[in-house]
Design a protein around this motif. Structure first.
Motif, PDB file in Angstrom:
ATOM      1  N   THR A  35       0.834  -1.192   0.000  1.00 25.91           N
ATOM      2  CA  THR A  35       0.000   0.000   0.000  1.00 25.91           C
ATOM      3  C   THR A  35       0.871   1.244   0.000  1.00 25.91           C
ATOM      4  OG1 THR A  35      -1.769  -1.142   1.188  1.00 25.91           O
ATOM      5  CG2 THR A  35      -1.768   1.257   1.259  1.00 25.91           C
ATOM      6  N   PHE A  36       0.573   2.148  -0.935  1.00 26.25           N
ATOM      7  CA  PHE A  36       1.344   3.372  -1.067  1.00 26.25           C
ATOM      8  C   PHE A  36       0.577   4.592  -0.559  1.00 26.25           C
ATOM      9  CE2 PHE A  36       5.250   2.517  -3.477  1.00 26.25           C
ATOM     10  CZ  PHE A  36       5.076   1.173  -3.758  1.00 26.25           C
ATOM     11  N   SER A  37      -0.492   4.375   0.189  1.00 23.10           N
ATOM     12  CA  SER A  37      -1.322   5.491   0.627  1.00 23.10           C
ATOM     13  C   SER A  37      -0.571   6.468   1.521  1.00 23.10           C
ATOM     14  CB  SER A  37      -2.563   4.974   1.344  1.00 23.10           C
ATOM     15  OG  SER A  37      -2.192   4.188   2.464  1.00 23.10           O
ATOM     16  N   SER A  38       0.432   6.002   2.248  1.00 21.88           N
ATOM     17  CA  SER A  38       1.192   6.899   3.118  1.00 21.88           C
ATOM     18  C   SER A  38       2.463   7.421   2.455  1.00 21.88           C
ATOM     19  CB  SER A  38       1.561   6.173   4.410  1.00 21.88           C
ATOM     20  OG  SER A  38       2.410   5.077   4.141  1.00 21.88           O
ATOM     21  N   LEU A  61       8.422  17.386 -11.379  1.00 18.77           N
ATOM     22  CA  LEU A  61       7.283  18.189 -11.836  1.00 18.77           C
ATOM     23  C   LEU A  61       6.264  18.457 -10.730  1.00 18.77           C
ATOM     24  CD1 LEU A  61       6.523  16.364 -15.186  1.00 18.77           C
ATOM     25  CD2 LEU A  61       7.941  18.401 -14.832  1.00 18.77           C
ATOM     26  N   ALA A  62       5.917  17.406 -10.014  1.00 18.45           N
ATOM     27  CA  ALA A  62       4.852  17.532  -9.021  1.00 18.45           C
ATOM     28  C   ALA A  62       5.029  16.461  -7.962  1.00 18.45           C
ATOM     29  CB  ALA A  62       3.488  17.389  -9.683  1.00 18.45           C
ATOM     30  N   ARG A  63       4.567  16.765  -6.762  1.00 19.44           N
ATOM     31  CA  ARG A  63       4.681  15.866  -5.639  1.00 19.44           C
ATOM     32  C   ARG A  63       3.442  15.982  -4.789  1.00 19.44           C
ATOM     33  NH1 ARG A  63       4.139  17.969  -1.003  1.00 19.44           N
ATOM     34  NH2 ARG A  63       6.006  19.258  -0.969  1.00 19.44           N
ATOM     35  N   ILE A  64       3.010  14.835  -4.248  1.00 24.03           N
ATOM     36  CA  ILE A  64       1.887  14.833  -3.333  1.00 24.03           C
ATOM     37  C   ILE A  64       2.258  13.983  -2.129  1.00 24.03           C
ATOM     38  CG2 ILE A  64       0.754  12.899  -4.553  1.00 24.03           C
ATOM     39  CD1 ILE A  64      -1.945  14.255  -3.796  1.00 24.03           C
ATOM     40  N   ALA A  76       8.113   7.084  -5.785  1.00 27.23           N
ATOM     41  CA  ALA A  76       7.527   7.052  -4.449  1.00 27.23           C
ATOM     42  C   ALA A  76       8.606   6.913  -3.393  1.00 27.23           C
ATOM     43  CB  ALA A  76       6.543   5.887  -4.333  1.00 27.23           C
ATOM     44  N   SER A  77       8.287   7.445  -2.231  1.00 28.42           N
ATOM     45  CA  SER A  77       9.152   7.275  -1.071  1.00 28.42           C
ATOM     46  C   SER A  77       8.288   7.240   0.186  1.00 28.42           C
ATOM     47  CB  SER A  77      10.155   8.429  -0.970  1.00 28.42           C
ATOM     48  OG  SER A  77      10.855   8.352   0.257  1.00 28.42           O
ATOM     49  N   PHE A  78       8.702   6.423   1.141  1.00 30.63           N
ATOM     50  CA  PHE A  78       7.992   6.374   2.411  1.00 30.63           C
ATOM     51  C   PHE A  78       8.640   7.282   3.448  1.00 30.63           C
ATOM     52  CE2 PHE A  78       4.658   3.408   1.670  1.00 30.63           C
ATOM     53  CZ  PHE A  78       5.101   2.649   0.604  1.00 30.63           C
ATOM     54  N   LEU A  79       9.626   8.059   3.018  1.00 31.19           N
ATOM     55  CA  LEU A  79      10.224   9.066   3.877  1.00 31.19           C
ATOM     56  C   LEU A  79       9.657  10.428   3.504  1.00 31.19           C
ATOM     57  CD1 LEU A  79      13.931   7.866   3.768  1.00 31.19           C
ATOM     58  CD2 LEU A  79      12.150   7.312   5.454  1.00 31.19           C
ATOM     59  N   TYR A 102      11.229  13.225   3.306  1.00 29.02           N
ATOM     60  CA  TYR A 102      12.163  14.040   2.537  1.00 29.02           C
ATOM     61  C   TYR A 102      13.195  13.143   1.893  1.00 29.02           C
ATOM     62  CZ  TYR A 102      10.138  17.690   5.436  1.00 29.02           C
ATOM     63  OH  TYR A 102       9.253  18.522   6.070  1.00 29.02           O
ATOM     64  N   GLY A 103      13.927  13.704   0.956  1.00 35.46           N
ATOM     65  CA  GLY A 103      15.041  12.966   0.375  1.00 35.46           C
ATOM     66  C   GLY A 103      14.677  12.245  -0.897  1.00 35.46           C
ATOM     67  N   ASN A 104      15.525  11.293  -1.230  1.00 32.70           N
ATOM     68  CA  ASN A 104      15.403  10.580  -2.501  1.00 32.70           C
ATOM     69  C   ASN A 104      14.147   9.709  -2.552  1.00 32.70           C
ATOM     70  OD1 ASN A 104      17.858  11.641  -3.377  1.00 32.70           O
ATOM     71  ND2 ASN A 104      19.033   9.908  -2.573  1.00 32.70           N
ATOM     72  N   TYR A 105      13.749   9.422  -3.788  1.00 36.25           N
ATOM     73  CA  TYR A 105      12.654   8.499  -4.024  1.00 36.25           C
ATOM     74  C   TYR A 105      13.244   7.118  -4.265  1.00 36.25           C
ATOM     75  CZ  TYR A 105       9.590  12.500  -4.333  1.00 36.25           C
ATOM     76  OH  TYR A 105       8.875  13.638  -4.026  1.00 36.25           O
ATOM     77  N   HIS A 106      12.596   6.113  -3.715  1.00 38.91           N
ATOM     78  CA  HIS A 106      13.172   4.765  -3.734  1.00 38.91           C
ATOM     79  C   HIS A 106      12.466   3.801  -4.669  1.00 38.91           C
ATOM     80  CE1 HIS A 106      14.130   6.526   0.312  1.00 38.91           C
ATOM     81  NE2 HIS A 106      15.328   6.248  -0.145  1.00 38.91           N
ATOM     82  N   TYR A 107      11.289   4.187  -5.120  1.00 39.30           N
ATOM     83  CA  TYR A 107      10.529   3.346  -6.044  1.00 39.30           C
ATOM     84  C   TYR A 107      10.284   4.153  -7.315  1.00 39.30           C
ATOM     85  CZ  TYR A 107       9.474   0.636  -1.842  1.00 39.30           C
ATOM     86  OH  TYR A 107       9.577  -0.103  -0.697  1.00 39.30           O
ATOM     87  N   TRP A 108      10.518   3.519  -8.462  1.00 36.67           N
ATOM     88  CA  TRP A 108      10.376   4.213  -9.745  1.00 36.67           C
ATOM     89  C   TRP A 108       9.581   3.365 -10.717  1.00 36.67           C
ATOM     90  CZ3 TRP A 108      12.087   9.127 -10.793  1.00 36.67           C
ATOM     91  CH2 TRP A 108      12.913   9.714  -9.828  1.00 36.67           C
ATOM     92  N   GLY A 109       8.720   4.035 -11.478  1.00 37.44           N
ATOM     93  CA  GLY A 109       8.051   3.380 -12.584  1.00 37.44           C
ATOM     94  C   GLY A 109       8.951   3.342 -13.793  1.00 37.44           C
ATOM     95  N   GLN A 110       8.499   2.680 -14.837  1.00 41.19           N
ATOM     96  CA  GLN A 110       9.340   2.450 -16.011  1.00 41.19           C
ATOM     97  C   GLN A 110       9.344   3.605 -17.002  1.00 41.19           C
ATOM     98  OE1 GLN A 110       6.266   1.718 -15.853  1.00 41.19           O
ATOM     99  NE2 GLN A 110       5.371   1.712 -17.877  1.00 41.19           N
ATOM    100  N   GLY A 111       8.464   4.574 -16.837  1.00 40.31           N
ATOM    101  CA  GLY A 111       8.427   5.708 -17.743  1.00 40.31           C
ATOM    102  C   GLY A 111       7.401   5.540 -18.848  1.00 40.31           C
ATOM    103  N   THR A 112       6.801   6.652 -19.221  1.00 36.27           N
ATOM    104  CA  THR A 112       5.859   6.667 -20.333  1.00 36.27           C
ATOM    105  C   THR A 112       6.145   7.908 -21.165  1.00 36.27           C
ATOM    106  OG1 THR A 112       3.496   6.543 -20.931  1.00 36.27           O
ATOM    107  CG2 THR A 112       4.045   7.838 -18.983  1.00 36.27           C
ATOM    108  N   LEU A 113       6.196   7.736 -22.482  1.00 30.92           N
ATOM    109  CA  LEU A 113       6.608   8.807 -23.386  1.00 30.92           C
ATOM    110  C   LEU A 113       5.435   9.715 -23.729  1.00 30.92           C
ATOM    111  CD1 LEU A 113       8.723  10.132 -25.253  1.00 30.92           C
ATOM    112  CD2 LEU A 113       8.052   8.460 -26.997  1.00 30.92           C
TER     113      LEU A 113
END
Length: 117
Positions: free
Chosen positions: A26-29, A46-49, A96-99, A101-112
């Motif tokens: 679950t990525f809700s947090s 670009l954007a963060r929530i 995504a990150s569960f912290l 602040y700081g770096n993101y630890h989960y990445w999607g594969q990208g969409t063009l």
């Protein structure tokens, strides 16, 4: 664990909605974000929530045109992109990150996303 989709070819002034579907946990947090990278350019946030209060941040380059949102019931984050410009052409990534602040630890594969003039 993150799957980005929704990219494609659109004319300038048009709209697209990108989807980032999370799986495995679950990525809700989590703090979720969208980045992009154009050829020969650095990756751009670009954007963060945030997960805690859904507070949002937008880069100046997309403020007023792009909207980030999340549906925790679907474990999904969206990026609604309006008034697209040719300079928005890039590969878009969700992260995504569960912290808080700081770096993101989960990445999607990208969409063009390609915006024609």
């Amino acid at each position: 664990q993150l799957q980005a989709s929704g990219g494609g070819l659109v004319q300038a002034g048009g709209s697209l909605r990108l989807t980032c579907a999370a799986s495995g946990r679950t990525f809700s947090s989590a703090r979720m974000a969208w980045f992009r990278q154009a050829p020969a350019k650095e990756r751009e946030l670009l954007a963060r929530i945030r997960g805690s209060d859904s507070d949002t941040y937008y880069a100046d380059s997309v403020k007023g045109r792009f909207t980030i949102s999340r549906d925790n019931a679907k474990n999904t984050v969206y990026l609604q992109m309006n008034s697209l410009k040719p300079e928005d052409t890039a590969v878009y990534y969700c992260a995504a990150s569960f912290l808080n602040y700081g770096n993101y630890h989960y990445w999607g594969q990208g969409t063009l996303v390609t915006v024609s003039s």
